[in-house]
Design an enzyme around this catalytic site. Sequence first.
Site, PDB file in Angstrom:
ATOM      1  N   HIS A 129       5.336   3.529  -1.445  1.00  0.00           N
ATOM      2  CA  HIS A 129       5.731   2.627  -2.363  1.00  0.00           C
ATOM      3  C   HIS A 129       5.289   1.363  -2.271  1.00  0.00           C
ATOM      4  CE1 HIS A 129       9.093   6.010  -2.490  1.00  0.00           C
ATOM      5  NE2 HIS A 129       9.218   5.263  -3.433  1.00  0.00           N
ATOM      6  N   ASP A 145       7.592  -0.510   0.264  1.00  0.00           N
ATOM      7  CA  ASP A 145       7.745   0.063   1.563  1.00  0.00           C
ATOM      8  C   ASP A 145       6.610  -0.549   2.410  1.00  0.00           C
ATOM      9  OD1 ASP A 145       8.974   2.307   0.501  1.00  0.00           O
ATOM     10  OD2 ASP A 145       7.199   3.545   0.549  1.00  0.00           O
TER      11      ASP A 145
END
Length: 437
Positions: free
Chosen positions: A101, A104
């Site tokens: 993501h 992340d």
Amino acid sequence: MAEAFPGIGKIQYEGPKSKNQLAFKHYNPEQKVAGKTMAEHLRFSVAYWHSFRNGCADPFGGPTRRMPWDDGSDTVKNAQNRVKAAFEFFEKLGAGFYCFHDRDVAPEGATLAESNKNLDEVVKVMSDEQARSGVKLLWGTACLFANPRYMHGAATSCNADAFAYAGAQVAKALEATKALGGEGYVFWGGREGYKSLLNTDLRRELANMARFLHMAVDYKRHIGFKGQFYIEPKPKEPTKHQYDFDVGNVHGFLRANGLIEHFKVNVEANHATLAGHSFHHEVALAAALDILGSIDANRGDLLLGWDTDQFPTDLYDTTFAMLEILGMGGFTTGGLNFDAHVARESFEPVDLFYAHIGGMDAFARGLKIAAQIKKDGAMERFIKERYASYDTGIGARIESGTATFQDLSAYMLEKGEAAPNASGRVEMLENMLNEYI
Ligand code: XLS
Ligand code: CA
Ligand code: CA
């Protein structure tokens, strides 16, 4: 940067007799099974969020995992170091792919511009690490659920500014995915659902969700991103009711909104069981509807009602999944992404290896078993014969679309009664399956 996993070398295939827990017993990347290498069939991927961000905190206590490469700060420098640790892991494990993501990999800034800049700086390191290691990006995605701005949803928020922010964020995540040569992009509607119908305009939220996905399709074309779009169904958590409930529901939504040609599904095992289905059902249905794209390989716990994201170990599950994947001719852009985290009590860096090795071996066995079942053909033959009445006569006319109710009436009035049924042989087939496993 010092080695993140010192003392651990490249994980080798040692075969079923090996007692070395840091070796593969079944996953032999170069070994050919049903015409392709195991690596080509399985396309293993590591989920960045679980393996490199999730410290295994739970509502009753803080993180337990030791990640010595991480200084705990929310800086770009730390994020870049983390990328290096992650690629060391991917390489030592021998996973060909990873997924991430946007939030992340890079810290969220005070403004969108700052967040975008942070992402660019980390993507540079990801790109270098990909080039150095040969590890590829299976798919990217945007985190449209963690920041409080998405408390009412992203594409389905009542706040048009949240929708706008989400669009801008996905545009950037698509650019990053394209820059990294990603083979796909996942939409998981973490907060696209509702808690209470007392405050929700269902019709409007569903229409806005479709508008959002159309904008994504247009933007994909605009930037020339060639990867596959996926929707990942999940019935609940974090919302009580999520719009992308399961494969059947997503398929209907895509068709109703003119999106079917642009999307496939990313089926997650734990989401299947949360929806009250088996993993096999969801994979098989997606394959039957021609929308099976990729898989989030994990497992839930049937005694717990939430998304436990454990590593897959069940050979029935992996065999069933591989039967469907072989049945559709294998993955094209998709793969098996370990969307799973180690148990809270497995807190040492080496546990990441044990967890992934186990998951990879479980799928390697599933592949070998499924290939053998298909090679022998007896189980598939049974199903084919079960439907043989549609191959000729009235059955063939029904399936070719030429029979009407008048024809069926004339046929059955003359015949008087339907031909006798044959046994479904459920137990015999279960026994046959167990002979392979
Ligand atoms: C959460 C989902 C999520 C998606 C990607 O339950 O599994 O991690 O895979 O956003
Ligand atoms: Ca997932
Ligand atoms: Ca999950």
